[in-house]
Design a protein around this motif. Structure first.
Motif, PDB file in Angstrom:
ATOM      1  N   GLY A   1      64.362  66.245  31.566  1.00  0.00           N
ATOM      2  CA  GLY A   1      63.891  64.863  31.487  1.00  0.00           C
ATOM      3  C   GLY A   1      64.918  63.824  31.875  1.00  0.00           C
ATOM      4  O   GLY A   1      64.585  62.639  31.944  1.00  0.00           O
ATOM      5  N   ASN A   2      66.176  64.219  32.118  1.00  0.00           N
ATOM      6  CA  ASN A   2      67.210  63.241  32.474  1.00  0.00           C
ATOM      7  C   ASN A   2      67.189  62.984  33.977  1.00  0.00           C
ATOM      8  O   ASN A   2      67.671  63.784  34.766  1.00  0.00           O
ATOM      9  N   ASP A   3      66.605  61.865  34.353  1.00  0.00           N
ATOM     10  CA  ASP A   3      66.509  61.508  35.764  1.00  0.00           C
ATOM     11  C   ASP A   3      67.706  60.688  36.236  1.00  0.00           C
ATOM     12  O   ASP A   3      68.090  60.747  37.397  1.00  0.00           O
ATOM     13  N   LYS A   4      68.307  59.888  35.318  1.00  0.00           N
ATOM     14  CA  LYS A   4      69.424  59.020  35.694  1.00  0.00           C
ATOM     15  C   LYS A   4      70.752  59.560  35.175  1.00  0.00           C
ATOM     16  O   LYS A   4      71.756  59.548  35.881  1.00  0.00           O
TER      17      LYS A   4
ATOM     18  N   VAL B   1      64.357  65.142  26.768  1.00  0.00           N
ATOM     19  CA  VAL B   1      64.777  63.749  26.626  1.00  0.00           C
ATOM     20  C   VAL B   1      63.906  62.862  27.508  1.00  0.00           C
ATOM     21  O   VAL B   1      63.350  63.308  28.510  1.00  0.00           O
ATOM     22  N   VAL B   2      63.801  61.614  27.106  1.00  0.00           N
ATOM     23  CA  VAL B   2      63.083  60.604  27.878  1.00  0.00           C
ATOM     24  C   VAL B   2      64.043  59.457  28.134  1.00  0.00           C
ATOM     25  O   VAL B   2      64.553  58.853  27.182  1.00  0.00           O
ATOM     26  N   GLU B   3      64.331  59.191  29.388  1.00  0.00           N
ATOM     27  CA  GLU B   3      65.295  58.144  29.738  1.00  0.00           C
ATOM     28  C   GLU B   3      64.823  56.774  29.248  1.00  0.00           C
ATOM     29  O   GLU B   3      63.635  56.453  29.298  1.00  0.00           O
ATOM     30  N   ALA B   4      65.754  55.987  28.753  1.00  0.00           N
ATOM     31  CA  ALA B   4      65.477  54.606  28.359  1.00  0.00           C
ATOM     32  C   ALA B   4      66.427  53.697  29.132  1.00  0.00           C
ATOM     33  O   ALA B   4      67.500  54.125  29.584  1.00  0.00           O
ATOM     34  N   GLY B   5      66.050  52.443  29.285  1.00  0.00           N
ATOM     35  CA  GLY B   5      66.914  51.495  29.985  1.00  0.00           C
ATOM     36  C   GLY B   5      68.241  51.345  29.283  1.00  0.00           C
ATOM     37  O   GLY B   5      68.297  51.116  28.075  1.00  0.00           O
TER      38      GLY B   5
ATOM     39  N   ASP C   1      74.086  65.484  34.171  1.00  0.00           N
ATOM     40  CA  ASP C   1      74.062  66.595  33.225  1.00  0.00           C
ATOM     41  C   ASP C   1      75.330  66.666  32.376  1.00  0.00           C
ATOM     42  O   ASP C   1      75.271  66.923  31.170  1.00  0.00           O
ATOM     43  N   HIS C   2      76.490  66.437  32.997  1.00  0.00           N
ATOM     44  CA  HIS C   2      77.733  66.617  32.243  1.00  0.00           C
ATOM     45  C   HIS C   2      77.867  65.605  31.107  1.00  0.00           C
ATOM     46  O   HIS C   2      78.515  65.889  30.095  1.00  0.00           O
ATOM     47  N   VAL C   3      77.261  64.435  31.262  1.00  0.00           N
ATOM     48  CA  VAL C   3      77.303  63.435  30.191  1.00  0.00           C
ATOM     49  C   VAL C   3      76.538  63.921  28.968  1.00  0.00           C
ATOM     50  O   VAL C   3      76.931  63.676  27.830  1.00  0.00           O
ATOM     51  N   ILE C   4      75.454  64.654  29.210  1.00  0.00           N
ATOM     52  CA  ILE C   4      74.645  65.177  28.105  1.00  0.00           C
ATOM     53  C   ILE C   4      75.275  66.431  27.521  1.00  0.00           C
ATOM     54  O   ILE C   4      75.438  66.558  26.303  1.00  0.00           O
ATOM     55  N   TYR C   5      75.660  67.360  28.382  1.00  0.00           N
ATOM     56  CA  TYR C   5      76.136  68.652  27.898  1.00  0.00           C
ATOM     57  C   TYR C   5      77.430  68.527  27.093  1.00  0.00           C
ATOM     58  O   TYR C   5      77.684  69.344  26.201  1.00  0.00           O
ATOM     59  N   ARG C   6      78.236  67.522  27.393  1.00  0.00           N
ATOM     60  CA  ARG C   6      79.473  67.375  26.617  1.00  0.00           C
ATOM     61  C   ARG C   6      79.196  66.885  25.200  1.00  0.00           C
ATOM     62  O   ARG C   6      80.059  67.003  24.318  1.00  0.00           O
TER      63      ARG C   6
ATOM     64  N   ALA D   1      72.417  58.584  19.705  1.00  0.00           N
ATOM     65  CA  ALA D   1      73.443  57.551  19.586  1.00  0.00           C
ATOM     66  C   ALA D   1      73.971  57.087  20.937  1.00  0.00           C
ATOM     67  O   ALA D   1      74.547  56.007  21.043  1.00  0.00           O
ATOM     68  N   LEU D   2      73.774  57.892  21.994  1.00  0.00           N
ATOM     69  CA  LEU D   2      74.228  57.470  23.319  1.00  0.00           C
ATOM     70  C   LEU D   2      73.545  56.183  23.770  1.00  0.00           C
ATOM     71  O   LEU D   2      74.127  55.378  24.491  1.00  0.00           O
ATOM     72  N   GLY D   3      72.293  56.022  23.367  1.00  0.00           N
ATOM     73  CA  GLY D   3      71.545  54.840  23.779  1.00  0.00           C
ATOM     74  C   GLY D   3      70.914  54.960  25.147  1.00  0.00           C
ATOM     75  O   GLY D   3      70.311  54.008  25.644  1.00  0.00           O
ATOM     76  N   PHE D   4      71.028  56.138  25.774  1.00  0.00           N
ATOM     77  CA  PHE D   4      70.478  56.334  27.108  1.00  0.00           C
ATOM     78  C   PHE D   4      69.055  56.880  27.068  1.00  0.00           C
ATOM     79  O   PHE D   4      68.354  56.862  28.071  1.00  0.00           O
ATOM     80  N   PHE D   5      68.636  57.385  25.892  1.00  0.00           N
ATOM     81  CA  PHE D   5      67.341  58.042  25.775  1.00  0.00           C
ATOM     82  C   PHE D   5      66.544  57.434  24.623  1.00  0.00           C
ATOM     83  O   PHE D   5      67.105  56.824  23.706  1.00  0.00           O
ATOM     84  N   ASP D   6      65.243  57.617  24.692  1.00  0.00           N
ATOM     85  CA  ASP D   6      64.373  57.180  23.607  1.00  0.00           C
ATOM     86  C   ASP D   6      64.580  58.125  22.425  1.00  0.00           C
ATOM     87  O   ASP D   6      64.171  59.287  22.454  1.00  0.00           O
ATOM     88  N   ALA D   7      65.224  57.615  21.380  1.00  0.00           N
ATOM     89  CA  ALA D   7      65.579  58.459  20.237  1.00  0.00           C
ATOM     90  C   ALA D   7      64.353  59.003  19.521  1.00  0.00           C
ATOM     91  O   ALA D   7      64.417  60.062  18.881  1.00  0.00           O
ATOM     92  N   GLU D   8      63.225  58.291  19.604  1.00  0.00           N
ATOM     93  CA  GLU D   8      62.023  58.732  18.913  1.00  0.00           C
ATOM     94  C   GLU D   8      61.383  59.941  19.604  1.00  0.00           C
ATOM     95  O   GLU D   8      60.549  60.617  19.001  1.00  0.00           O
TER      96      GLU D   8
END
Length: 885
Positions: free
Chosen positions: A390-393, A454-458, A396-401, A425-432
């Motif tokens: 689900g991470n379009d923007k 994950v669902v990308e958020a602004g 991968d390395h930002v998430i996997y770390r 807590a990253l704020g990049f994805f819809d936490a819900e």
């Protein structure tokens, strides 16, 4: 058009005929009943048979279904005709069925079967229900959909169902009326519209709750455990006394659980009665059988190889001789709630995904119960593959770390929960919508794969404001890229519209008016080097303000005040005492330059001050899971901001600093001058003061300590994404001096009151939010009314905030809140009084949009007076723009 209608009717008739033939086939395999006479009957030979009335079925199909044939001898009236009528009624397709003899010639009788087909529902409308979701729910639950047969049974059962549904929700006086009307403007006949008129009335109130048979636990204690079912009490205005059956059932379980917590294992509610006193009130009567109080006996473990009995006893925390507490015992054995100690959690957090733990009573004697805890450990489970989708923007390395779960690592429930928290807590994805899913768990091999969806958020925000205030137009432009990629600056294809995806933060802000400009730039790399969670942050800011004449509305650009600031910081996420702790270090420098800028804000109008500081902080943050709307966990921080103790080595006698000869600064004629070369005379007291303060504040010297703690408690869950949350907050601050003779500088002080936003300021002040009062209006209570507001050196603040989400969707997260706050400032510890506070209460609304950040409004009422204003401060409106969560 006529051909289309004809085809539609033909298809409709074909479907009806097929249905009736199917029914005929089923009944044809049944044995034929013997025809017997009924009353004064006579045997006839059937002649002609006709079918009349309102029906869409073919006449020959209906006749075939009845089983009657021309030439057949039957009794009229007789059991044969009775059985035919009953068989037709059982189809539930007709509202009226009658047989008539139309002609008799000798022994031959012609028969007419008159039937009226049950109408079909065209559409249903509800009156008295505003919510579409509620209407749709009732339609689905009662099958009130177009095409359904509108029988009397359907009308009656729907009416009873809807009334009972409202009664279960506490609307005992709910009334439902269902009416039908024929549809005339349609090609197909025999259709009706249905109107469901719902009058829910008011919820009934509970006048009294009575317990019978409770000798060991008082009525008051039992009533306290009924969290949602309360009897009417004028003094308890904050909790409703309305009856809701679902809540009542849960509260009855709570009463039984309270007995179990007190050791009464066999306690039960034998019966309960609802007594209707009048149209608006009811009473509840509960009969209780308490039983005996029990104690814990022997606790034996079976099947445990991974842990010893002693280790399991430590996890259990319950020992022989303790009062039996069934609720606690179950939580400590089988509880799966994260961050709580239980035997099940210990196994789940140490690889035993497939473990199964049962608590069994093995012996009950006198007042003692023995237990066995039977454990099937299963095979240790290891992660086979970890995937993120689900991470379009975000790269991968930002998430996997951030993942606490790695391939080949032993399974841990705690690690999965921690990963969900970190990604939120990253704020990049819809936490819900963060959703970890197990893939192909294999108990025999001890493996499983895990997929995080994950669902990308602004992640970027823009601040663009313009307005009139402070003597002229003020414009602000701010850009914050929270998922920036500095590496993409050199990649033309990465500009969409700016390089994104590496998790870095770049912020730029500019503000300007007729008399000041301020510019700032900051950058943060959360993983310096990309291998360890060590973040690097840098910032640069510059501000210039000109002396402004508010009467003439002109800025004197020959008189200015400049502030230059730079800082660099390193922060590291630790693994001990746990993974939620972050250690931060910042070194910063600020230079204040005044050029003929005499305003009273500073004690000198010409000169400069330097502020070189080191800031150290420890933060523990395990709030979960949505940083915009946390529903649990806590956040604590302790920070210390220190400057070098210059007075230890600079040789200045600050106790005798008023002696101007200390400076030894003279011009060619031997006259005393300040550092700018201006002559100082004994008659020039202002110059004397400036000279003294220039020496005192050339390099600022102070230390500053702050503490803040926030707790989030989920009080009630209305649904998976709708929680009533209590935010409890406390914070303290102290500004001190190494050298009392030098004193505390007029910089870096605390200003309490208002919205708490970092308004434009020149002296490094900290603005602390206290709603219900004007900005920076809460000064030390013992300070004289006419004294200059130099801020305070001590403050404390407390806050309770009740939050309820309206929507937590990625496009816009909105929640409502109510708050209680209290705080105060002090000039020294001698005046410190933690109970002498300015109090306030109010309500507010927050809206978070990824593009603009957090926006909100608060309406606060200040219960106490502020300096220069007698009586309560009253209502204040606060607009929140860009405040942190």
């Amino acid at each position: 058009m006529e051909k289309q209608v004809s085809n539609s009717v033909s298809a409709f008739m074909t479907k009806k005929i097929f249905t009736l033939f199917a029914i005929c086939f089923i009944f044809s395999i049944a044995a034929k009943a013997q025809d017997l006479p009924l009353g004064d009957s006579k045997k006839y030979t059937i002649g002609d048979i006709k079918v009349t009335g309102t029906t869409t079925y073919n006449e020959q199909t209906v006749i075939a279904y009845t089983g009657l044939k021309e030439g057949e001898e039957i009794f009229i009236p007789g059991e044969k005709l009775r059985d035919v009528i009953n068989k037709l009624w059982e189809l539930d397709l007709f509202s009226d069925i009658s047989f008539y003899i139309t002609n008799v010639e000798g022994n031959v009788a012609d028969l007419e079967l008159e039937i009226t087909e049950v109408p079909v529902l065209n559409q249903v409308r509800f009156a008295g229900i505003k919510k579409k979701s509620k209407r749709d729910e009732l339609i689905d639950e009662n099958n009130l959909k177009p095409g359904v047969k509108v029988t009397e049974n359907l009308i009656t059962t729907s009416k009873n169902y809807i009334e009972n549904k409202y009664r279960k929700e506490g609307y005992f006086n709910a009334r439902v009326d269902i009416r039908t009307s024929e549809v005339t403007d349609t090609v197909a006949t025999n259709k009706v519209n249905m109107i469901v008129d719902v009058n829910q009335g008011d919820r009934v109130k509970i006048s009294d709750i009575e317990f019978i048979g409770n000798d060991k636990l008082s009525d008051a204690k039992l009533k306290r455990n009924m969290k949602n079912t309360k009897q009417n009490n004028l003094l308890r205005f904050w909790k409703r006394s309305k009856f809701v059956r679902k809540d009542y059932q849960e509260d009855k379980e709570s009463v039984v659980n309270k007995y179990k917590e007190e050791g009464f294992r066999d306690a039960r509610i034998t019966s309960d009665t609802l007594i209707k006193k009048d149209e608006e009130t009811i009473a509840l009567r509960l009969n209780i059988e308490e039983g005996n109080q029990y104690y814990i006996g022997e606790i034996d473990y079976l099947g445990n190889n991974a842990y010893t009995d002693e280790q399991l006893n430590k996890f259990l925390g319950i020992k022989k001789g303790d009062v039996y507490n069934g609720v606690l015992l179950d939580e400590r054995v089988q509880g799966r709630e994260p961050n709580k100690t239980s035997i099940a959690n210990e196994y789940q957090n140490n690889g035993y995904l497939f473990s199964d733990i049962d608590l069994v009573e093995t012996n009950v004697y006198n007042d003692t119960i023995d237990f066995e805890i039977r454990i099937r450990e299963g095979k240790e489970a290891y992660f086979d593959e970890i995937r993120v989708t689900g991470n379009d923007k975000t790269k991968d390395h930002v998430i996997y770390r951030e993942l606490r779960t790695k391939p080949g690592q032993k399974y841990s429930q705690e690690a999965v929960v921690a990963t969900v928290r970190e990604l939120g807590a990253l704020g990049f994805f819809d936490a819900e919508q963060l959703n970890p899913e197990f893939v192909d768990p294999d108990p025999r091999e001890g493996t499983l794969s895990l997929e995080y969806q994950v669902v990308e958020a602004g992640a970027s925000q823009i601040e663009l404001q313009g307005g009139y205030g402070g003597g002229g137009f003020i414009g602000t432009l701010g850009l914050s890229f929270n998922n920036f990629s500095i590496q993409g600056l050199f990649d033309k294809e990465a500009y969409k519209p700016v390089p994104m995806g590496d998790g870095q933060t770049l912020s730029l802000r500019a503000q300007a008016s007729t008399f000041y400009q301020t510019y700032s730039l900051s950058f943060r790399e959360p993983w310096l080097g990309g291998k360890r969670p060590v973040s690097l942050s840098t910032s640069f800011s510059y501000t210039r303000q000109f002396l402004f004449d508010f009467v003439q509305r002109e800025a004197d650009k020959s008189r200015s005040f400049d502030i230059l600031g730079v800082s660099i910081g390193l922060a590291k996420r630790l693994t001990a005492p746990d993974q939620y702790v972050t250690l931060s270090n910042v070194i910063g420098y600020q230079r204040y330059d005044l050029n003929n800028y005499n305003t009273g804000l500073f004690t000198f109008g010409n000169g400069h001050s330097n502020n070189l500081y080191y800031q150290f902080g420890i933060t523990r943050d395990n709030t979960r899971f949505n940083p915009i709307f946390p529903t649990g966990g806590s956040k604590f921080s302790v920070t210390a901001k220190l400057t070098p103790p210059y007075s230890l080595w600079n040789g200045v006698d600050y106790a005798n600093l008023e002696n101007l000869d200390e400076y030894q600064l003279r011009d060619d004629n031997g006259n005393l001058v300040n550092e700018q070369g201006n002559r100082v005379t004994p008659e020039n007291s202002v110059a004397d003061r400036e000279l003294v303060d220039q020496k005192k504040y050339n390099w600022l010297e102070f230390y500053k300590i702050k503490f803040a703690g926030t707790w989030y408690t989920n009080l009630y869950s209305f649904s998976q994404s709708s929680n009533l949350v209590l935010r409890t907050h406390a914070e303290y601050g102290f500004l001190g001096a190494y050298n009392n003779e030098r004193g505390i500088p007029p910089f870096e002080r605390y200003y309490l009151g208002g919205d708490g936003l970092g308004a434009f300021s020149l002296d490094g002040r900290e603005t602390i939010q206290l709603r219900g009062y004007p900005n920076q209006s809460v000064v030390p209570i013992d300070r004289p009314v006419n004294a200059r507001d130099d801020g305070a050196v001590i403050y404390n603040k407390y806050s309770l905030e009740l939050r309820f989400p309206i929507t937590l969707k990625p496009a816009a997260s909105i929640y409502a809140l109510s708050f209680l706050e209290a705080g105060a400032t002090y000039d020294n510890f001698r005046d410190y009084n933690p109970f002498q506070l300015n109090r306030s209460a109010g309500v507010g609304l927050r809206i978070f949009m990824p593009t603009f950040g957090l926006l909100g409004i608060d309406f606060g009422y200040g219960f106490d007076e502020i300096v220069g204003q007698p009586g309560p401060n009253g209502w204040e409106t606060h607009f929140i723009i860009g405040q942190q969560f």
